[in-house]
Design a protein around this motif. Structure first.
Motif, PDB file in Angstrom:
ATOM      1  N   TYR A 308     -21.060  46.759  54.109  1.00 28.45           N
ATOM      2  CA  TYR A 308     -21.404  45.503  54.780  1.00 28.45           C
ATOM      3  C   TYR A 308     -20.887  45.451  56.222  1.00 28.45           C
ATOM      4  CZ  TYR A 308     -23.322  43.512  50.529  1.00 28.45           C
ATOM      5  OH  TYR A 308     -24.108  43.270  49.425  1.00 28.45           O
ATOM      6  N   GLU A 309     -19.879  46.259  56.546  1.00 29.86           N
ATOM      7  CA  GLU A 309     -19.393  46.339  57.922  1.00 29.86           C
ATOM      8  C   GLU A 309     -20.473  46.893  58.843  1.00 29.86           C
ATOM      9  OE1 GLU A 309     -16.571  46.540  61.238  1.00 29.86           O
ATOM     10  OE2 GLU A 309     -16.668  45.376  59.391  1.00 29.86           O
ATOM     11  N   ASN A 310     -21.363  47.714  58.288  1.00 25.63           N
ATOM     12  CA  ASN A 310     -22.338  48.418  59.114  1.00 25.63           C
ATOM     13  C   ASN A 310     -23.745  47.828  59.065  1.00 25.63           C
ATOM     14  OD1 ASN A 310     -20.487  50.465  60.027  1.00 25.63           O
ATOM     15  ND2 ASN A 310     -20.569  51.329  57.961  1.00 25.63           N
ATOM     16  N   VAL A 311     -23.934  46.708  58.365  1.00 25.54           N
ATOM     17  CA  VAL A 311     -25.257  46.079  58.361  1.00 25.54           C
ATOM     18  C   VAL A 311     -25.438  45.290  59.654  1.00 25.54           C
ATOM     19  CG1 VAL A 311     -25.432  45.972  55.850  1.00 25.54           C
ATOM     20  CG2 VAL A 311     -24.401  44.053  57.103  1.00 25.54           C
ATOM     21  N   GLU A 312     -26.685  44.958  59.949  1.00 23.19           N
ATOM     22  CA  GLU A 312     -26.997  44.277  61.226  1.00 23.19           C
ATOM     23  C   GLU A 312     -26.329  42.913  61.307  1.00 23.19           C
ATOM     24  OE1 GLU A 312     -30.905  42.830  63.798  1.00 23.19           O
ATOM     25  OE2 GLU A 312     -31.162  44.124  62.035  1.00 23.19           O
ATOM     26  N   VAL A 313     -26.449  42.112  60.217  1.00 28.01           N
ATOM     27  CA  VAL A 313     -25.812  40.791  60.165  1.00 28.01           C
ATOM     28  C   VAL A 313     -24.856  40.787  58.983  1.00 28.01           C
ATOM     29  CG1 VAL A 313     -26.164  38.303  59.967  1.00 28.01           C
ATOM     30  CG2 VAL A 313     -27.878  39.713  61.130  1.00 28.01           C
ATOM     31  N   VAL A 314     -23.569  40.642  59.259  1.00 21.28           N
ATOM     32  CA  VAL A 314     -22.579  40.715  58.173  1.00 21.28           C
ATOM     33  C   VAL A 314     -22.659  39.452  57.317  1.00 21.28           C
ATOM     34  CG1 VAL A 314     -21.027  42.182  59.510  1.00 21.28           C
ATOM     35  CG2 VAL A 314     -20.733  39.693  59.568  1.00 21.28           C
ATOM     36  N   PRO A 315     -22.270  39.540  56.032  1.00 24.08           N
ATOM     37  CA  PRO A 315     -22.283  38.347  55.170  1.00 24.08           C
ATOM     38  C   PRO A 315     -21.391  37.250  55.738  1.00 24.08           C
ATOM     39  CG  PRO A 315     -21.983  40.352  53.871  1.00 24.08           C
ATOM     40  CD  PRO A 315     -21.865  40.750  55.308  1.00 24.08           C
ATOM     41  N   SER A 316     -21.820  36.013  55.557  1.00 28.05           N
ATOM     42  CA  SER A 316     -21.026  34.891  56.069  1.00 28.05           C
ATOM     43  C   SER A 316     -19.856  34.569  55.148  1.00 28.05           C
ATOM     44  CB  SER A 316     -21.909  33.656  56.246  1.00 28.05           C
ATOM     45  OG  SER A 316     -22.684  33.429  55.092  1.00 28.05           O
ATOM     46  N   LEU A 317     -19.943  34.980  53.869  1.00 26.46           N
ATOM     47  CA  LEU A 317     -18.874  34.659  52.924  1.00 26.46           C
ATOM     48  C   LEU A 317     -18.737  35.749  51.868  1.00 26.46           C
ATOM     49  CD1 LEU A 317     -16.824  32.486  51.794  1.00 26.46           C
ATOM     50  CD2 LEU A 317     -18.712  31.685  50.359  1.00 26.46           C
ATOM     51  N   PHE A 318     -17.502  36.162  51.601  1.00 26.36           N
ATOM     52  CA  PHE A 318     -17.171  37.011  50.459  1.00 26.36           C
ATOM     53  C   PHE A 318     -16.374  36.156  49.482  1.00 26.36           C
ATOM     54  CE2 PHE A 318     -18.026  40.302  53.547  1.00 26.36           C
ATOM     55  CZ  PHE A 318     -18.496  41.379  52.793  1.00 26.36           C
ATOM     56  N   VAL A 319     -16.817  36.106  48.242  1.00 25.26           N
ATOM     57  CA  VAL A 319     -16.090  35.387  47.199  1.00 25.26           C
ATOM     58  C   VAL A 319     -15.501  36.427  46.250  1.00 25.26           C
ATOM     59  CG1 VAL A 319     -16.184  33.662  45.376  1.00 25.26           C
ATOM     60  CG2 VAL A 319     -17.674  33.434  47.371  1.00 25.26           C
ATOM     61  N   GLU A 348      -4.871  44.405  54.457  1.00 24.90           N
ATOM     62  CA  GLU A 348      -5.004  45.526  55.398  1.00 24.90           C
ATOM     63  C   GLU A 348      -6.398  46.121  55.345  1.00 24.90           C
ATOM     64  OE1 GLU A 348      -2.056  48.614  55.191  1.00 24.90           O
ATOM     65  OE2 GLU A 348      -0.449  47.168  54.788  1.00 24.90           O
ATOM     66  N   MET A 349      -6.913  46.296  54.115  1.00 23.55           N
ATOM     67  CA  MET A 349      -8.239  46.884  53.939  1.00 23.55           C
ATOM     68  C   MET A 349      -9.312  46.018  54.600  1.00 23.55           C
ATOM     69  SD  MET A 349     -10.380  47.554  50.424  1.00 23.55           S
ATOM     70  CE  MET A 349      -9.155  48.593  49.662  1.00 23.55           C
ATOM     71  N   ILE A 350      -9.232  44.704  54.383  1.00 17.99           N
ATOM     72  CA  ILE A 350     -10.228  43.801  54.994  1.00 17.99           C
ATOM     73  C   ILE A 350     -10.050  43.794  56.509  1.00 17.99           C
ATOM     74  CG2 ILE A 350     -11.020  41.405  55.160  1.00 17.99           C
ATOM     75  CD1 ILE A 350     -10.078  41.053  52.218  1.00 17.99           C
ATOM     76  N   GLY A 351      -8.788  43.753  56.973  1.00 21.90           N
ATOM     77  CA  GLY A 351      -8.506  43.714  58.408  1.00 21.90           C
ATOM     78  C   GLY A 351      -8.974  44.949  59.144  1.00 21.90           C
ATOM     79  N   ALA A 352      -9.103  46.068  58.432  1.00 20.66           N
ATOM     80  CA  ALA A 352      -9.578  47.309  59.068  1.00 20.66           C
ATOM     81  C   ALA A 352     -11.072  47.252  59.364  1.00 20.66           C
ATOM     82  CB  ALA A 352      -9.280  48.503  58.158  1.00 20.66           C
ATOM     83  N   HIS A 353     -11.772  46.270  58.798  1.00 18.78           N
ATOM     84  CA  HIS A 353     -13.204  46.095  59.060  1.00 18.78           C
ATOM     85  C   HIS A 353     -13.346  44.951  60.064  1.00 18.78           C
ATOM     86  CE1 HIS A 353     -12.954  48.113  55.141  1.00 18.78           C
ATOM     87  NE2 HIS A 353     -14.133  48.655  55.436  1.00 18.78           N
ATOM     88  N   GLN A 354     -13.407  45.317  61.340  1.00 17.83           N
ATOM     89  CA  GLN A 354     -13.303  44.348  62.421  1.00 17.83           C
ATOM     90  C   GLN A 354     -14.409  43.298  62.386  1.00 17.83           C
ATOM     91  OE1 GLN A 354     -10.534  44.537  64.155  1.00 17.83           O
ATOM     92  NE2 GLN A 354     -11.010  42.618  65.200  1.00 17.83           N
ATOM     93  N   ARG A 355     -15.643  43.714  62.151  1.00 20.38           N
ATOM     94  CA  ARG A 355     -16.762  42.752  62.152  1.00 20.38           C
ATOM     95  C   ARG A 355     -16.636  41.755  61.002  1.00 20.38           C
ATOM     96  NH1 ARG A 355     -22.129  45.192  61.639  1.00 20.38           N
ATOM     97  NH2 ARG A 355     -22.921  43.211  62.438  1.00 20.38           N
TER      98      ARG A 355
END
Length: 527
Positions: A308-319, A348-355
């Motif tokens: 999902y980091e590399n898709v054109e529009v990232v998801p607005s919400l992860f539950v 840390e894992m989420i923070g490594a995905h900047q977008r």
């Protein structure tokens, strides 16, 4: 615009004391073309705004109508130019413990809001009120159903198709076909009883034809049958109280905030509905059973986040729903410090995905075995700060909510509930489910909770509920979407316009769901 819309506009304006000239009518129809799915609300808003104008006559020409239309369009344009404010109103997470409580007054036939504090430890009257409130909620709903309402004139009910509900107390000494409604229970092995607010009666279900659903103790059912001289009510057919259309419920509850997101003005509702239509790129990614202490699970989660980091529009919400540990976090669990570190690693894992960190929101909902309170009683509190502090250092905007919790997305109402409900409901069944309409257990479950207007209609001995907070599990008026996080197989089912789905167990079978709230499209996904 069709002739039907023209007549509707003229009729609504005439009711409010206005007569429309041709040019004024054309201006109104041009304005309504922007709100094809919300015509009635747009007309009402327009009339409300016109009434605030100082008019010389009740006969309206183009000028005052155009002035009001321009003001409304300017307000909409200003909202669109300020995306930060619209995004704030787009998504709101509602914790179960702040949902307002409404009780029904059967004399005045109105709902009133409970005022004052609700103690966690209720007294005996709170337990009795839990059952009474559940029953009255469904009774007032069925009283408006045209099939179960009393005819205005004393005609034969069989001719009109009416099936008036009789109080159980009135069955004594009565003969003939009757309809009753009550809470089903099994007071003795193999002996079923129905109880309403007046009395109880033993019922014989051996030859009864039942509808779709899971009939467990504490559920409210409607039964048709005959009272026998031995005091047993012979049931021919039985099922759950019929559903009420969401719009019909809302029309009755104008100005009451059952969902907990606040009451919106007509103007705000129309504005948000317009913005919602344009939010075609908004997507929610929902995962259940994220075992932080399982390496394989964390590797799979990293793969999902990378994708999902590399898709054109990232998801607005992860539950992310629990359980967050492969072992129950009860009194025998002595690894809270390591679980705290594992939440930090997730951060840390989420923070490594900047977008994703910058553009997505992350919502955490505890599971039934998580450390979210002293017991498994519902509703469950949010995850404790001790466990989540390390994660929040990396993702300061992370949201930790209760189980169940609610989300208001523009005008849409979405309920999230993490509980292994299907297995427990099937185990508690008093009668084998009917296979006439469907044999899918998930469809039976959805039919049960929607008709009962309750997320967990299990007996309190099977699933304890905080008596004073039972209202947090209500599904009335019916929400647009219900997310049932369950260990059972991934499923999606649209029932009477309500979208229901189970994302499956991510740790066990690598399944999750991508949901587009704008179109209510459910994408079953797996690694």
């Amino acid at each position: 615009m069709g002739a039907g819309t023209r007549k509707k506009v003229q009729r609504k304006f005439k009711i409010r004391g206005y007569t429309l000239k041709i040019d004024a009518l054309e201006e109104i129809l041009s304005f309504l073309s922007r709100f094809e799915d919300a015509e009635d609300e747009a007309i009402d808003l327009l009339i409300d705004e016109i009434e605030r104008e100082s008019l010389k006559s009740s006969i309206l020409d183009k000028e005052p109508v155009q002035r009001v239309v321009n003001l409304l369009l300017e307000a909409e344009a200003a909202a669109e130019e300020n995306p930060s404010s619209s995004s704030r109103s787009a998504l709101r997470v509602i914790d179960a413990f702040i949902v307002p409580k409404f009780c029904y007054d059967p004399i005045k036939k109105v709902f009133y809001e409970h005022t004052g504090k609700l103690p966690i430890h209720g007294d005996a009257s709170a337990k009795a009120a839990l059952y009474r409130d559940r029953f009255q909620l469904l009774l007032q709903r069925i009283s408006r159903d045209r099939h179960f309402s009393r005819p205005a004139f004393d005609t034969e009910m069989t001719e009109t198709g009416s099936c008036e509900i009789s109080p159980i107390q009135s069955l004594i000494g009565k003969t003939g076909r009757k309809w009753i409604m009550g809470v089903i229970s099994q007071l003795e092995d193999g002996h079923f009883y129905l109880e309403d607010l007046t009395a109880s009666v033993e019922v014989n279900l051996s030859n009864a034809k039942i509808t779709t659903g899971l009939f467990v103790e504490n559920t409210v059912i409607v039964a048709e049958g005959v009272m026998f001289p031995d005091g047993i009510f012979q049931v021919n057919t039985c099922g759950f109280p019929p559903l009420e259309d969401r719009e019909d419920s809302l029309a009755l509850l104008v100005g009451l905030d059952f969902f907990g997101s606040g009451v919106l003005t007509m103007e705000e509702t129309i504005r948000l509905a317009g913005l919602e239509k344009k939010a075609v790129n908004d997507m929610f990614v929902i995962l259940s059973d994220i075992w932080l202490d399982n390496e394989e699970t964390m590797t799979k989660l990293a793969t999902v986040l990378d994708g999902y980091e590399n898709v054109e529009v990232v998801p607005s919400l992860f539950v992310l729903m629990g359980n967050f540990c492969s072992r129950p976090c009860n009194l025998s669990f002595h690894s809270f410090s390591s679980l705290r570190q594992q939440f930090g690693k997730l951060g840390e894992m989420i923070g490594a995905h900047q977008r994703l960190k910058e553009n997505s929101q992350f919502l955490f909902v505890p599971g039934p075995d998580d450390a979210a309170g002293p017991s498994t009683v519902l509703p469950r509190c949010a995850l404790p700060k001790y466990l989540t502090e390390e994660l929040q250092k990396h993702i300061p905007s992370a949201i930790f909510s209760s189980n169940p919790c609610r989300i208001k997305f523009y005008t849409q109402e979405i309920v999230f509930f993490r509980q292994d409900l299907l297995y427990r409901m099937r185990r508690a069944c008093l009668i084998p489910p009917s296979t006439e309409e469907t044999s899918d257990p998930f469809e039976h479950l959805v039919a049960t909770i929607t008709h009962q207007s309750h997320l967990c209609p299990l007996p309190l001995t099977v699933q304890p509920i905080i008596w004073n907070y039972d209202h947090c599990l209500r599904l009335y008026p019916t929400p647009h979407t219900i997310v049932l996080g369950d260990r059972s197989e991934q499923k999606a089912f649209k029932y009477t316009g309500i979208t229901c789905f189970n994302p499956g167990s991510f740790s066990n079978d690598s399944t999750f769901i991508a949901y587009r709230p704008c179109t209510q499209e459910v994408e079953l996904s797996a690694l």
